[in-house]
Design a protein around this motif. Structure first.
Motif, short mmCIF file in Angstrom:
data_model
loop_
_atom_site.label_atom_id
_atom_site.label_comp_id
_atom_site.label_asym_id
_atom_site.label_seq_id
_atom_site.Cartn_x
_atom_site.Cartn_y
_atom_site.Cartn_z
N LEU A 143 -112.83 -36.08 6.59
CA LEU A 143 -113.46 -34.90 5.98
C LEU A 143 -112.96 -33.62 6.64
O LEU A 143 -112.66 -32.62 5.96
CB LEU A 143 -114.97 -35.00 6.10
N GLN A 144 -112.85 -33.62 7.96
CA GLN A 144 -112.37 -32.44 8.67
C GLN A 144 -110.93 -32.13 8.31
O GLN A 144 -110.55 -30.95 8.18
CB GLN A 144 -112.51 -32.65 10.18
N GLU A 145 -110.12 -33.16 8.14
CA GLU A 145 -108.72 -32.98 7.78
C GLU A 145 -108.59 -32.27 6.42
O GLU A 145 -107.82 -31.32 6.26
CB GLU A 145 -108.02 -34.34 7.74
N VAL A 146 -109.37 -32.74 5.45
CA VAL A 146 -109.33 -32.13 4.12
C VAL A 146 -109.83 -30.69 4.18
O VAL A 146 -109.25 -29.79 3.56
CB VAL A 146 -110.17 -32.96 3.13
N TRP A 147 -110.89 -30.46 4.94
CA TRP A 147 -111.45 -29.10 5.04
C TRP A 147 -110.43 -28.13 5.66
O TRP A 147 -110.28 -27.00 5.20
CB TRP A 147 -112.72 -29.14 5.88
N GLU A 148 -109.76 -28.56 6.69
CA GLU A 148 -108.78 -27.70 7.35
C GLU A 148 -107.60 -27.37 6.45
O GLU A 148 -106.98 -26.31 6.58
CB GLU A 148 -108.27 -28.36 8.64
N ASP A 149 -107.30 -28.26 5.52
CA ASP A 149 -106.16 -28.03 4.60
C ASP A 149 -106.50 -27.06 3.47
O ASP A 149 -105.60 -26.58 2.78
CB ASP A 149 -105.69 -29.36 4.00
N ALA B 141 -120.78 -28.06 -0.22
CA ALA B 141 -120.25 -29.40 -0.54
C ALA B 141 -119.76 -30.11 0.71
O ALA B 141 -120.00 -31.31 0.90
CB ALA B 141 -119.13 -29.28 -1.57
N TYR B 142 -119.07 -29.36 1.58
CA TYR B 142 -118.55 -29.95 2.82
C TYR B 142 -119.68 -30.37 3.74
O TYR B 142 -119.66 -31.47 4.32
CB TYR B 142 -117.64 -28.93 3.50
N VAL B 143 -120.71 -29.52 3.87
CA VAL B 143 -121.85 -29.84 4.72
C VAL B 143 -122.57 -31.09 4.20
O VAL B 143 -122.97 -31.97 4.99
CB VAL B 143 -122.81 -28.63 4.78
N GLN B 144 -122.73 -31.19 2.88
CA GLN B 144 -123.39 -32.37 2.31
C GLN B 144 -122.60 -33.64 2.61
O GLN B 144 -123.20 -34.69 2.90
CB GLN B 144 -123.54 -32.19 0.79
N ALA C 159 -121.73 -29.94 11.03
CA ALA C 159 -122.17 -29.17 9.87
C ALA C 159 -123.04 -27.98 10.30
O ALA C 159 -122.90 -26.87 9.78
CB ALA C 159 -122.95 -30.07 8.92
N GLU C 160 -123.95 -28.20 11.27
CA GLU C 160 -124.83 -27.12 11.73
C GLU C 160 -124.03 -25.99 12.36
O GLU C 160 -124.29 -24.80 12.11
CB GLU C 160 -125.84 -27.68 12.73
N ASN C 161 -123.05 -26.34 13.14
CA ASN C 161 -122.22 -25.33 13.80
C ASN C 161 -121.47 -24.48 12.78
O ASN C 161 -121.42 -23.25 12.87
CB ASN C 161 -121.24 -26.03 14.76
N LEU C 162 -120.89 -25.16 11.78
CA LEU C 162 -120.15 -24.46 10.73
C LEU C 162 -121.08 -23.56 9.92
O LEU C 162 -120.79 -22.38 9.68
CB LEU C 162 -119.47 -25.47 9.81
N LEU C 163 -122.23 -24.12 9.50
CA LEU C 163 -123.14 -23.38 8.63
C LEU C 163 -123.74 -22.18 9.37
O LEU C 163 -123.91 -21.10 8.79
CB LEU C 163 -124.24 -24.33 8.16
N ILE D 136 -129.11 -21.38 3.04
CA ILE D 136 -130.11 -21.37 4.11
C ILE D 136 -131.04 -22.58 4.03
O ILE D 136 -131.45 -23.15 5.06
CB ILE D 136 -130.91 -20.05 4.12
N SER D 137 -131.36 -23.02 2.82
CA SER D 137 -132.21 -24.21 2.68
C SER D 137 -131.53 -25.44 3.27
O SER D 137 -132.18 -26.32 3.85
CB SER D 137 -132.55 -24.45 1.20
N LEU D 138 -130.21 -25.49 3.13
CA LEU D 138 -129.45 -26.62 3.65
C LEU D 138 -129.49 -26.66 5.18
O LEU D 138 -129.44 -27.74 5.78
CB LEU D 138 -128.01 -26.51 3.15
N TYR D 139 -129.61 -25.48 5.79
CA TYR D 139 -129.60 -25.41 7.26
C TYR D 139 -130.80 -26.15 7.85
O TYR D 139 -130.71 -26.74 8.92
CB TYR D 139 -129.62 -23.94 7.70
N GLY D 140 -131.93 -26.14 7.15
CA GLY D 140 -133.11 -26.82 7.66
C GLY D 140 -133.03 -28.33 7.55
O GLY D 140 -133.85 -29.03 8.16
N LEU D 141 -132.08 -28.86 6.80
CA LEU D 141 -131.93 -30.31 6.66
C LEU D 141 -131.04 -30.91 7.75
O LEU D 141 -130.90 -32.13 7.83
CB LEU D 141 -131.33 -30.64 5.29
N LEU D 142 -130.42 -30.04 8.56
CA LEU D 142 -129.47 -30.51 9.57
C LEU D 142 -130.14 -30.65 10.93
O LEU D 142 -130.96 -29.81 11.33
CB LEU D 142 -128.30 -29.53 9.68
N ALA D 143 -129.75 -31.68 11.65
CA ALA D 143 -130.22 -31.89 13.02
C ALA D 143 -129.05 -31.59 13.95
O ALA D 143 -128.19 -32.44 14.19
CB ALA D 143 -130.72 -33.31 13.21
N GLY D 144 -129.00 -30.34 14.46
CA GLY D 144 -127.91 -29.95 15.34
C GLY D 144 -128.04 -30.56 16.72
O GLY D 144 -129.00 -31.28 17.03
#
Length: 416
Positions: A260-266, A280-283, A294-298, A311-319
């Motif tokens: 996933l990281q490889e595709v994102w960087e490209d 989409a990437y965070v999901q 994902a939390e760091n990026l978002l 912002i709603s997506l940020y609350g679903l992440l456990a950093g």
């Protein structure tokens, strides 16, 4: 090119000298020619034989011209009898093209084929007739007419190839269509119509990698409007992220996240700024326990460019640091105290930090600003766990109403 007068004079003198020399030869040496065949022989002077041969050659040439003229006359007469005059054929061809544009394919095919033998550009007749045959469901005749168009075309016509590609695309023969369009690109690499068809066929095939390679050409040649190109870009890169997610599902967690990281960087830099791409990437990262990444990026994205849909997506992440994550969201709240989505995120982060009372307050604040099925359902769940069942039920019911968005007008039974 005009010759200098001196050269002209020299040529004239040479011709006069040649005539005098020829006259001298005729008078002093007439020559002798004997032609014998069987018991018959013919004698004549050499110069008479020369004159006779030249006369015969001129006679043969004159006869040949008359014969050719007669043949052409016969052809024209036959063509006129069978197909009418060129003017009539041209009118019929025009009529056929109008019928083709209007969608009367049966009449168009008939008129176009009847007039094809006696018009200046029969290739147009055969191309339109081929399209008409295709629309009528006669694929065999359509292919035959395309071959006829190739025969009468002066060169490898792009119009013929594009017509063939159009027919193949309409028949959903996408692989054949790609091969045909690639042939067209060799003739005209920047042709907008060819690029447009390639875009469409790659989209139908969901060949996202080929479409990604084509995208710079589409942008460079401005194929479609700016809005269409942006929509295509979104569709393409979202599909590539989803494809990476499917590929990752067949890998171990560590390798899945790396893929996933490889595709994102490209992805292009400007694409990675779009909220839809970030979401989409965070999901996808969430699917494979990549919450920390994902939390760091978002968080970094929201600090630079705030978007409500993220912002709603940020609350679903456990950093990695839940306390810091909550503090960061509370700092955002100072700037946006009435943001319902941010309050919902704070409620979720409070739950992760086991701050039940604070979570309850944030849920109620979010519902007060903008009731949502999610906030009501989650608060109802929290209240049930805290033993407040009656209030929990009220929020569950409110959540159902928010989900339905309108209260049903269907009748209900009356209380006993």
């Amino acid at each position: 090119m005009k010759l200098p007068w001196k050269i002209k004079l020299l040529i004239l003198l040479s011709i006069i000298a040649g005539i005098f020399y020829l006259d001298y030869l005729v008078q002093h040496d007439s020559g002798y020619v004997l032609i014998a065949f069987g018991n018959t022989s013919i004698e004549m002077s050499f110069w008479f034989a020369v004159v006779l041969i030249v006369t015969l050659l001129l006679l043969v040439r004159w006869t040949s011209k008359i014969s050719k003229g007669s043949v052409n006359l016969v052809k024209k007469s036959t063509g006129f009898i069978l197909f009418g005059s060129a003017a009539a054929a041209q009118k019929r061809a025009e009529k056929g093209l109008v019928e083709f544009i209007e969608g009367d394919f049966k009449a168009a095919r008939k008129d176009l084929l009847k007039s094809a033998h006696n018009v200046q550009a029969p290739v147009l007749n055969y191309l339109a007739a081929a399209r008409s045959a295709h629309e009528l469901g006669d694929e065999t005749q359509a292919n035959e007419l395309l071959l006829k168009a190739e025969e009468v075309a002066s060169e490898d016509s792009l119009a013929i190839i594009i017509t063939q590609a159009r027919i193949q695309f309409s028949a959903k023969k996408y692989e054949q269509c790609v091969a045909t369009l690639e042939k067209a690109r060799k003739i005209s690499p920047r042709n907008v119509l060819v690029l447009e068809y390639l875009r469409n066929v790659y989209t139908e095939l969901e060949d996202w990698e080929s479409l990604e390679r084509l995208l710079p050409e589409l942008n460079r040649n401005k194929v479609g409007s700016e809005e269409e190109r942006l929509a295509l870009s979104d569709k393409l890169y979202l599909a590539l992220i989803d494809l990476a997610g499917e590929q990752a599902s067949r890998m171990q967690t560590k390798n899945a996240i790396a893929r996933l990281q490889e595709v994102w960087e490209d992805l292009p830099k400007e694409v990675k700024k779009r909220p839809a791409m970030v979401g989409a990437y965070v999901q996808q990262l969430r699917r494979y326990d990549g919450d920390a990444i994902a939390e760091n990026l978002l968080r970094r994205h929201l600090q630079k460019d705030w978007q409500d849909e993220l912002i709603s997506l940020y609350g679903l992440l456990a950093g990695e640091d839940l306390d810091r994550q909550l503090i960061q969201a509370e700092n955002w709240l100072k700037q946006r105290p009435a943001d319902a989505a941010l309050l919902l995120t704070l409620a979720r982060l409070s739950l992760r930090n086991e701050l039940w009372g604070k979570a309850r307050e944030y849920y109620q604040g979010s519902i007060k600003q903008k009731p949502s099925a999610e906030a009501c359902a989650e608060l109802g769940r929290l209240l049930a766990a805290m033993g407040e069942h009656e209030l929990s039920t009220q929020y569950y019911q409110q959540g159902l109403k928010s989900a339905a968005n309108v209260q049903s007008k269907l009748p209900l039974p009356k209380p006993a």
